[in-house]
Scaffold this active site. Structure first.
Site, PDB file in Angstrom:
ATOM      1  N   ASP A  98       0.972  -1.229  -0.134  1.00 54.71           N
ATOM      2  CA  ASP A  98       0.078  -0.100   0.103  1.00 54.71           C
ATOM      3  C   ASP A  98       1.074   1.305   0.027  1.00 54.71           C
ATOM      4  O   ASP A  98       2.029   1.206   0.095  1.00 54.71           O
ATOM      5  CB  ASP A  98      -0.950  -0.082   1.217  1.00 54.71           C
ATOM      6  CG  ASP A  98      -2.351   0.762   0.888  1.00 54.71           C
ATOM      7  OD1 ASP A  98      -2.175   2.009   0.728  1.00 54.71           O
ATOM      8  OD2 ASP A  98      -3.330   0.027   0.950  1.00 54.71           O
TER       9      ASP A  98
ATOM     10  N   TYR B  33     -14.415   7.731 -11.554  1.00 55.49           N
ATOM     11  CA  TYR B  33     -13.786   6.359 -10.952  1.00 55.49           C
ATOM     12  C   TYR B  33     -14.339   5.259 -11.804  1.00 55.49           C
ATOM     13  O   TYR B  33     -13.536   4.206 -12.148  1.00 55.49           O
ATOM     14  CB  TYR B  33     -14.341   6.526  -9.748  1.00 55.49           C
ATOM     15  CG  TYR B  33     -14.171   4.956  -9.168  1.00 55.49           C
ATOM     16  CD1 TYR B  33     -12.986   4.635  -8.468  1.00 55.49           C
ATOM     17  CD2 TYR B  33     -15.333   4.189  -8.835  1.00 55.49           C
ATOM     18  CE1 TYR B  33     -12.891   3.289  -8.084  1.00 55.49           C
ATOM     19  CE2 TYR B  33     -15.316   2.824  -8.241  1.00 55.49           C
ATOM     20  CZ  TYR B  33     -13.957   2.517  -7.705  1.00 55.49           C
ATOM     21  OH  TYR B  33     -14.029   1.310  -7.352  1.00 55.49           O
TER      22      TYR B  33
END
Length: 265
Positions: free
Chosen positions: A33, A135
């Site tokens: 991440d 998105y």
């Protein structure tokens, strides 16, 4: 059992859940991440990585024999942010996979690729895109990259158009869109172990009585979801006010994303 599964976006809510449910299916998990993870368990390793950095992603993928790609922006943001994480990032991931033996990829696509369909529509995977947001557009791009890398190089992927993956349904819309963590985990395992995967769109939904999407084309994977959002319908009726028929959350499959403005940079 797989040797090493890479989970990108592992610090997020969904990534944190899959860390636990995928442990029995791999000798080790490589977690990644842009933010740190400090609570590593046995057989887990963490590699901090910005997926917009192509060289870093190449190093991240090396030595992995399966990838669950959750990394990137998961809500509506400005195009600049979405471009870096969701467009450049997914290209970097597929190029890294090509260079490192083409491990199978679970690409976390989204129902927001088709969010402007009305809720009374019943969709197949071949129905045209109707994104509800930048998105959603970025996830269409990701599906296109996966298709290109499959046709050109043979890279296999499951393009999972996730509905709402939460521990249990939280509102009226989720009675149709819910994907239980248990069912998502079993889908991932099925995609990684099936004799053939190809480049297959899978609607990310549990066996919901009120579901909107037809997964019959993906039956060859052997995935049979076990959970049903209808089991929580009485709880939703008691605790969540029902939206009006003209509200976006009750009108369109993408729900409130259809009300989101285009975010300026």
């Amino acid at each position: 059992m797989l040797k090493r599964i890479l989970i990108t976006g592992a610090a997020g809510q969904l990534g944190s859940t899959l860390r636990e449910t995928l442990k029995p299916h791999a000798e080790s998990l490589r977690l990644s991440d842009i933010t740190g993870i400090s609570d590593l368990g046995p057989n887990e390793e963490f590699v901090q990585c910005d997926i917009a950095d192509g060289e870093a992603v190449k190093a991240l993928v090396e030595g992995c024999d399966a990838i669950v790609h959750l990394g990137g922006i998961s809500v509506e943001k400005s195009f600049d942010l979405i471009e870096a994480a969701n467009l450049r990032g997914v290209y970097n991931l597929y190029e890294a996979a090509r260079l490192h033996g083409m491990p199978r990829i679970i690409f976390a696509s989204s129902n927001h690729t088709i969010g402007y369909y009305p809720q009374d529509a019943r969709l197949r995977h071949t129905d045209p895109f109707r994104p509800d947001s930048l998105y959603g557009v970025s996830k269409i791009f990701g599906e296109a990259v996966a298709s290109l890398y499959h046709d050109k190089f043979g890279q296999e992927s499951a393009l999972v158009r996730i509905g709402s993956c939460t521990p249990k349904p939280e509102n009226w819309r989720m009675l149709s869109t819910w994907l239980s963590p248990r069912d998502f985990t079993s889908l991932i395992v099925a995609a990684f172990t099936a004799p053939r995967l190809g480049c297959t769109v899978v609607w990310g939904q549990s066996a919901n009585s009120m579901g909107w999407w037809d997964n019959s084309h993906a039956a060859f994977l052997g995935w049979v979801p076990q959970d049903n959002a209808q089991d929580y319908a009485d709880e939703i009726r008691r605790s969540v006010p029902r939206p009006g028929p003209d509200e976006a959350v009750a009108k369109y499959q993408g729900g409130v994303f259809t009300d989101e403005p285009i975010h300026q940079s």
